[in-house]
Design a protein around this motif. Structure first.
Motif, short mmCIF file in Angstrom:
data_model
loop_
_atom_site.label_atom_id
_atom_site.label_comp_id
_atom_site.label_asym_id
_atom_site.label_seq_id
_atom_site.Cartn_x
_atom_site.Cartn_y
_atom_site.Cartn_z
N GLU A 1 0.83 -1.23 0.00
CA GLU A 1 0.00 0.00 0.00
C GLU A 1 0.86 1.26 0.00
OE1 GLU A 1 -2.64 -0.17 3.34
OE2 GLU A 1 -3.56 -2.04 2.64
N ARG A 2 2.17 1.04 0.17
CA ARG A 2 3.05 2.19 0.39
C ARG A 2 3.05 3.17 -0.80
NH1 ARG A 2 8.61 0.24 2.14
NH2 ARG A 2 7.49 -0.45 3.97
N ALA A 3 3.14 2.61 -1.99
CA ALA A 3 3.22 3.48 -3.17
C ALA A 3 1.98 4.35 -3.31
CB ALA A 3 3.39 2.62 -4.42
N SER A 4 0.83 3.77 -3.15
CA SER A 4 -0.40 4.57 -3.35
C SER A 4 -0.56 5.59 -2.22
CB SER A 4 -1.62 3.66 -3.47
OG SER A 4 -1.89 3.06 -2.22
N PHE A 5 -0.16 5.18 -1.00
CA PHE A 5 -0.25 6.15 0.10
C PHE A 5 0.72 7.31 -0.13
CE2 PHE A 5 1.04 7.78 4.28
CZ PHE A 5 -0.20 8.22 4.71
N GLY A 6 1.93 6.87 -0.56
CA GLY A 6 2.92 7.91 -0.87
C GLY A 6 2.40 8.91 -1.89
N GLN A 7 1.75 8.39 -2.88
CA GLN A 7 1.17 9.27 -3.91
C GLN A 7 0.13 10.21 -3.32
OE1 GLN A 7 -0.45 7.03 -7.13
NE2 GLN A 7 1.25 7.57 -8.49
N LEU A 8 -0.70 9.65 -2.47
CA LEU A 8 -1.76 10.44 -1.84
C LEU A 8 -1.17 11.62 -1.08
CD1 LEU A 8 -4.90 10.31 -1.34
CD2 LEU A 8 -4.33 9.29 0.87
N VAL A 9 -0.10 11.30 -0.31
CA VAL A 9 0.55 12.37 0.48
C VAL A 9 1.16 13.42 -0.45
CG1 VAL A 9 2.38 12.90 2.13
CG2 VAL A 9 1.03 10.84 2.42
N GLN A 10 1.81 12.92 -1.47
CA GLN A 10 2.44 13.86 -2.42
C GLN A 10 1.43 14.78 -3.07
OE1 GLN A 10 4.75 11.84 -5.36
NE2 GLN A 10 6.52 11.65 -3.98
#
Ligand code: DAH
Length: 363
Positions: free
Chosen positions: A76-85
């Motif tokens: 889930e890290r990539a999508s969460f990272g994207q969300l934060v970005q």
């Protein structure tokens, strides 16, 4: 906050920003000129800076979200990272846009407030200038000085002797009536004519003498468009051996030539003054129409200059001059009357009210 699901934390951070940012939304594109004062724009820029610290700084909710990224499940890290970005990008873009428009607006407003319009006409200091009567008096003085006359300036408060007695106007003489003046309790009076200076000048200088005496005179006249209790005359006196009426006529003829132009003619009408014998009133041909008649000369072609005559032997004697050896002529002209004629003033009192709107026309 931290026990919330990470997605929701990001969402909450975004919402909190949006609510704080709401009032800046109208300025995202630009700040339209004139909508804010300079100080208000500067204030908003400061508040925007605080907003940036609160929502995009190290201690912001968003920063906390970023720290969570490493702890998220790998899948889930990539999508969460994207969300934060995305959230971070949205917040900083919004802040940057408003900061840009406020900066641009402030820069222009500062320039405007500090600019100097070098094309604005300067403030002209109000310079004074000579009164029309003074201008007239100086023109008259210049003419007579060039003819060899001295200019006498004498007292305005006189004794009966100088104002009347020495001028061959004894007590009870009817010529005193039109020259009624203002008296002090000490037996002095305001002079009613500049003829007084004839006596002073002859006493001081003896004979021969050639002088003019411009100055104020006073009479108990009720003010009207052609009268004022204070007005200006210029006296003339020429005493020498062999002076005749021809000298008088030639002198005044020359005077009007110089004052009004070489076409000007003079006319002498027999008259009476106690201090001259014979006496004459002097007229000059109208400077405007030259003779046929016009409004200025009241359709007569002639304008009155003043009184004149051959100095009465009694006057010479009263001033200590030998009337067997010397003869002389004298004249008296109205300065303000001539001024009023030349400038076509229909009320002589305009010259004494000292209204600058009137006087400024004589610069
Ligand atoms: N003093 C006279 C007046 O005020 C004017 C005058 C007339 C003066 C004849 C003179 C003169 O010297 O000769 O009315």
């Amino acid at each position: 906050m931290s026990d919330q699901k990470p997605d929701l934390q990001v969402e909450a951070a975004r919402r909190a920003f949006e609510s704080d940012f709401e009032r800046f939304v109208p300025f995202r594109k630009s700040v339209s000129p004139g909508t804010l004062s300079l100080s208000r724009a500067e204030q908003l820029a400061r508040e925007l800076g605080e907003l940036r610290t609160r929502h995009a700084g190290k201690k912001a909710a968003l920063a906390a979200c970023k720290k969570l990224i490493g702890r998220i499940q790998p899948e889930e890290r990539a999508s969460f990272g994207q969300l934060v970005q995305q959230a971070e990008a949205a917040i900083t873009t919004a802040l940057d846009e408003v900061e840009g428009s406020l900066k641009a607006f402030i820069e222009v407003a500062r320039l405007e407030s500090e600019s100097i319009d070098v094309t604005i006409p300067g403030r002209r200091p109000r310079a004074g200038h000579l009164h029309p009567i003074t201008l007239m008096r100086e023109r008259i003085e210049d003419i007579f000085v060039s003819l060899g006359y001295v200019v006498e300036d004498d007292r305005e408060i006189e004794t009966d002797f100088y104002n009347f007695e020495a001028l061959n106007i004894p007590e009870g003489h009817p010529a005193r009536d039109p020259q009624d003046t203002f008296y002090t309790t000490e037996g002095f009076a305001l002079r009613s004519q500049t003829s007084t200076v004839q006596i002073h000048a002859m006493q001081r200088r003896g004979a021969p003498v050639r002088m003019i005496a411009p100055g104020r005179v006073f009479r108990r006249d009720t003010p009207d468009p052609t009268h004022n209790p204070m007005f200006f005359q210029v006296e003339g006196l020429c005493v020498d051996r062999g002076i005749t009426m021809a000298h008088l006529k030639g002198t005044l003829q020359e005077f009007v030539h110089r004052l009004f132009g070489p076409e000007t003619r003079t006319r002498f009408r027999p008259s009476y003054f106690p201090f001259t014998e014979p006496s004459a009133e002097v007229d000059y041909s109208c400077f405007n129409c030259g003779g046929p008649g016009c409004r200025i000369c009241k359709w007569s072609g002639w304008i009155e200059l003043g009184g004149s005559g051959m100095v009465h032997p009694n006057v010479l004697r009263a001033a200590g001059i030998d009337a067997e050896e010397f003869t002389g002529f004298a004249f008296g002209l109205g300065i303000d009357r001539t001024c009023a004629r030349i400038y076509e003033l229909d009320d002589i009192r305009l010259l004494f009210e000292n209204d600058v709107r009137f006087l400024e026309q004589f610069r």
